[in-house]
Each structure stands twice: as C-alpha cells, then as structure tokens.
Design a protein around this motif. Structure first.
Motif, PDB file in Angstrom:
ATOM      1  N   LEU A  82       0.919  -1.185   0.020  1.00  0.00           N
ATOM      2  CA  LEU A  82      -0.102  -0.190  -0.013  1.00  0.00           C
ATOM      3  C   LEU A  82       0.942   1.193  -0.087  1.00  0.00           C
ATOM      4  O   LEU A  82       0.373   2.214  -0.704  1.00  0.00           O
ATOM      5  CB  LEU A  82      -0.894  -0.067   1.475  1.00  0.00           C
ATOM      6  N   LEU A  83       2.150   1.227   0.498  1.00  0.00           N
ATOM      7  CA  LEU A  83       2.885   2.399   0.730  1.00  0.00           C
ATOM      8  C   LEU A  83       3.755   2.576  -0.679  1.00  0.00           C
ATOM      9  O   LEU A  83       4.134   3.694  -0.791  1.00  0.00           O
ATOM     10  CB  LEU A  83       3.699   2.421   1.917  1.00  0.00           C
ATOM     11  N   LEU A  84       4.182   1.562  -1.254  1.00  0.00           N
ATOM     12  CA  LEU A  84       4.994   1.674  -2.446  1.00  0.00           C
ATOM     13  C   LEU A  84       4.508   2.371  -3.516  1.00  0.00           C
ATOM     14  O   LEU A  84       5.191   3.344  -4.057  1.00  0.00           O
ATOM     15  CB  LEU A  84       5.456   0.243  -3.024  1.00  0.00           C
ATOM     16  N   PRO A  85       3.188   2.362  -4.188  1.00  0.00           N
ATOM     17  CA  PRO A  85       2.865   3.640  -4.835  1.00  0.00           C
ATOM     18  C   PRO A  85       2.974   4.921  -4.472  1.00  0.00           C
ATOM     19  O   PRO A  85       3.293   5.773  -5.212  1.00  0.00           O
ATOM     20  CB  PRO A  85       1.209   3.165  -5.145  1.00  0.00           C
ATOM     21  N   VAL A  86       2.797   5.049  -3.110  1.00  0.00           N
ATOM     22  CA  VAL A  86       2.862   6.502  -2.725  1.00  0.00           C
ATOM     23  C   VAL A  86       4.251   6.945  -3.051  1.00  0.00           C
ATOM     24  O   VAL A  86       4.703   7.931  -3.468  1.00  0.00           O
ATOM     25  CB  VAL A  86       2.495   6.743  -1.147  1.00  0.00           C
ATOM     26  N   GLY A  87       5.282   6.026  -2.591  1.00  0.00           N
ATOM     27  CA  GLY A  87       6.844   6.293  -3.142  1.00  0.00           C
ATOM     28  C   GLY A  87       7.001   6.679  -4.389  1.00  0.00           C
ATOM     29  O   GLY A  87       7.850   7.482  -4.762  1.00  0.00           O
ATOM     30  N   LEU A  88       6.427   5.580  -5.066  1.00  0.00           N
ATOM     31  CA  LEU A  88       6.624   5.937  -6.521  1.00  0.00           C
ATOM     32  C   LEU A  88       6.039   7.259  -7.250  1.00  0.00           C
ATOM     33  O   LEU A  88       6.703   7.964  -7.955  1.00  0.00           O
ATOM     34  CB  LEU A  88       6.129   4.582  -7.436  1.00  0.00           C
ATOM     35  N   PHE A 112      -7.749   0.705  -6.014  1.00  0.00           N
ATOM     36  CA  PHE A 112      -7.963   1.698  -6.843  1.00  0.00           C
ATOM     37  C   PHE A 112      -6.979   2.868  -6.674  1.00  0.00           C
ATOM     38  O   PHE A 112      -6.561   3.733  -7.574  1.00  0.00           O
ATOM     39  CB  PHE A 112      -9.577   2.196  -6.873  1.00  0.00           C
ATOM     40  N   TYR A 113      -7.096   3.100  -5.445  1.00  0.00           N
ATOM     41  CA  TYR A 113      -6.103   4.622  -4.984  1.00  0.00           C
ATOM     42  C   TYR A 113      -4.599   4.090  -5.215  1.00  0.00           C
ATOM     43  O   TYR A 113      -4.003   5.236  -5.859  1.00  0.00           O
ATOM     44  CB  TYR A 113      -6.318   4.805  -3.490  1.00  0.00           C
ATOM     45  N   SER A 114      -4.150   3.093  -5.417  1.00  0.00           N
ATOM     46  CA  SER A 114      -2.716   2.855  -5.556  1.00  0.00           C
ATOM     47  C   SER A 114      -2.458   2.745  -6.982  1.00  0.00           C
ATOM     48  O   SER A 114      -1.539   3.409  -7.467  1.00  0.00           O
ATOM     49  CB  SER A 114      -2.417   1.365  -4.887  1.00  0.00           C
ATOM     50  N   LEU A 115      -3.712   2.363  -7.607  1.00  0.00           N
ATOM     51  CA  LEU A 115      -3.292   2.194  -8.917  1.00  0.00           C
ATOM     52  C   LEU A 115      -3.463   3.923  -9.607  1.00  0.00           C
ATOM     53  O   LEU A 115      -2.897   4.005 -10.481  1.00  0.00           O
ATOM     54  CB  LEU A 115      -4.682   1.437  -9.780  1.00  0.00           C
ATOM     55  N   ALA A 116      -4.412   4.731  -9.148  1.00  0.00           N
ATOM     56  CA  ALA A 116      -4.473   6.077  -9.398  1.00  0.00           C
ATOM     57  C   ALA A 116      -3.349   6.573  -9.170  1.00  0.00           C
ATOM     58  O   ALA A 116      -2.578   7.369 -10.059  1.00  0.00           O
ATOM     59  CB  ALA A 116      -5.560   6.819  -8.793  1.00  0.00           C
ATOM     60  N   ILE A 161      -1.791  12.577   0.683  1.00  0.00           N
ATOM     61  CA  ILE A 161      -1.487  11.805  -0.226  1.00  0.00           C
ATOM     62  C   ILE A 161      -1.462  10.214   0.634  1.00  0.00           C
ATOM     63  O   ILE A 161      -1.738   9.355   0.215  1.00  0.00           O
ATOM     64  CB  ILE A 161      -0.209  11.962  -0.926  1.00  0.00           C
ATOM     65  N   CYS A 162      -0.921  10.234   1.781  1.00  0.00           N
ATOM     66  CA  CYS A 162      -0.504   9.144   2.621  1.00  0.00           C
ATOM     67  C   CYS A 162      -1.731   8.648   3.427  1.00  0.00           C
ATOM     68  O   CYS A 162      -1.623   7.460   4.253  1.00  0.00           O
ATOM     69  CB  CYS A 162       0.587   9.392   3.488  1.00  0.00           C
ATOM     70  N   THR A 163      -2.666   9.516   3.682  1.00  0.00           N
ATOM     71  CA  THR A 163      -3.813   9.191   4.575  1.00  0.00           C
ATOM     72  C   THR A 163      -4.661   7.865   4.407  1.00  0.00           C
ATOM     73  O   THR A 163      -4.846   7.024   5.175  1.00  0.00           O
ATOM     74  CB  THR A 163      -4.919  10.371   4.430  1.00  0.00           C
ATOM     75  N   LEU A 164      -5.028   7.563   3.238  1.00  0.00           N
ATOM     76  CA  LEU A 164      -5.841   6.418   2.846  1.00  0.00           C
ATOM     77  C   LEU A 164      -4.748   5.203   2.920  1.00  0.00           C
ATOM     78  O   LEU A 164      -5.348   4.203   3.455  1.00  0.00           O
ATOM     79  CB  LEU A 164      -6.475   6.443   1.375  1.00  0.00           C
ATOM     80  N   PRO A 165      -3.577   5.203   2.390  1.00  0.00           N
ATOM     81  CA  PRO A 165      -2.815   4.049   2.674  1.00  0.00           C
ATOM     82  C   PRO A 165      -2.278   3.738   3.998  1.00  0.00           C
ATOM     83  O   PRO A 165      -2.619   2.398   4.314  1.00  0.00           O
ATOM     84  CB  PRO A 165      -1.488   4.431   1.821  1.00  0.00           C
ATOM     85  N   VAL A 166      -2.255   4.745   4.861  1.00  0.00           N
ATOM     86  CA  VAL A 166      -1.875   4.374   6.067  1.00  0.00           C
ATOM     87  C   VAL A 166      -3.152   3.934   6.855  1.00  0.00           C
ATOM     88  O   VAL A 166      -2.992   2.907   7.650  1.00  0.00           O
ATOM     89  CB  VAL A 166      -1.413   5.647   6.898  1.00  0.00           C
TER      90      VAL A 166
END
Length: 184
Positions: free
Chosen positions: A76-82, A152-156, A104-109
């Motif tokens: 879940l946090l890798l797409p945020v980093g990318l 979906f959020y990670s994909l977006a 940006i990090c709220t939903l993954p966390v």
C-alpha cells in the motif's frame, strides 16, 4: 513441519540480498530528496518481499496470516513512494509540504491499520482460509470494499506518476540540451 520450500525462495532471497546493500549504498551517497524517497521505496520493497517469503514458506497458520498482513505495508505504501519520486523527478516541489504529503498518505496508512485489525471489522477481507494443496498451503481470501478502494487508489497514484513523467518527457523533447531533472 514448520518450513516449506517454494520455487520462488531462491530468486526472492537473491533480490533481498541485493536490495539491502543497495539501500545502504544509496544512504551513504545520498544527495537529495529523491535519494531519501528511493531509500523508502527500497525498504518498503524489502519488507514486502521478506514478508512474502515468510508467508509462502511458513506452515503455521497464525504466522502465515501475520506475514500476509505485514505485506500490506509495502503493497500500500509503495505507490505513494513511486508517486512522490515521479513528482520529485519533474521538480514539482510544492507537493512536498507536510499537508500534501499527509493528504496523499492518509488512505494507505488507514488501510494498513485496517488490515492489521481486520478480524474486528472485516473491511479489507471478509473471509480468509488456509487451503492445503499437495505439498503447499496458502491463504485464499474473499475481499471486501476497502480492499478495492485501496487498490484503486494505489493504481491511481501509480498512473498519475507515470502520466507526470510522460508529460515532462514530452515537454522536454523540444529542448534537447536540457539537463537531467535531478537538478538539486
């Protein structure tokens, strides 16, 4: 039996053994924010791969479930980093304010927290079963709504990062003498 071998064990261990010294190398010679983001991506990837190896190879059910949950940290946090790395590449530094990073990090966390406490509310998956095959067992899950929202959020985020880089490449195509974007 506590440990079961899989076909993926040696390649995944090789990747981990390469990524750990690579992370330390980047840390030693870091020059800017992009290196810090890269270190975060490497650490998240290592956590994900290590948890995946243990989840696949351990036969004790509660440990298998625990390592399956730990994988979600990286997933879940890798797409945020990318996404942050792509934004840094195009020098869009406005996004590196704390309020935007928190947004940006709220939903993954939140999703990582929900994954760790899934037995209470079942928002990520409704049912998980350990299925035994001939010589291998694995977890099979029935996913719930929050899982699909987080995917979906990670994909977006991933697609947004790709689009940002493609737009920057198209803009810089007309300027062949332009420097690399890792300017400062």
């Amino acid at each position: 039996m506590l440990w079961q071998n899989t076909n993926f064990l040696i390649p995944l261990l090789s990747i981990i053994l390469i990524s750990i010294p690579g992370t330390f190398y980047i840390w030693t010679y870091r020059k800017g924010l992009q290196d810090i983001i890269g270190i975060g991506i490497m650490i998240l990837s290592t956590i994900w791969l290590t948890a995946y190896i243990f989840q696949q190879c351990i036969t004790i059910n509660y440990l298998k479930v625990l390592f399956d949950k730990i994988q979600y940290t990286g997933i879940l946090l890798l797409p945020v980093g990318l996404f942050l790395l792509a934004v840094r590449y195009v020098n869009y530094n406005k996004i590196f304010k704390i309020k935007y990073i928190l947004l940006i990090c709220t939903l993954p966390v939140i999703t990582v927290f929900l994954t760790l406490t899934n037995e209470i509310h079942k928002l990520i998956w409704t049912d998980a079963k350990v299925v035994l095959f001939d010589s291998f067992n694995m977890i099979v899950k029935e996913y719930n709504t929050m899982y699909f929202v987080s995917i979906f959020y990670s994909l977006a985020l991933t697609i947004a990062g790709i689009v940002i880089i493609v737009i920057d490449i198209i803009k810089s195509y007309g300027n062949p003498g332009e420097q690399n974007n890792w300017k400062k």
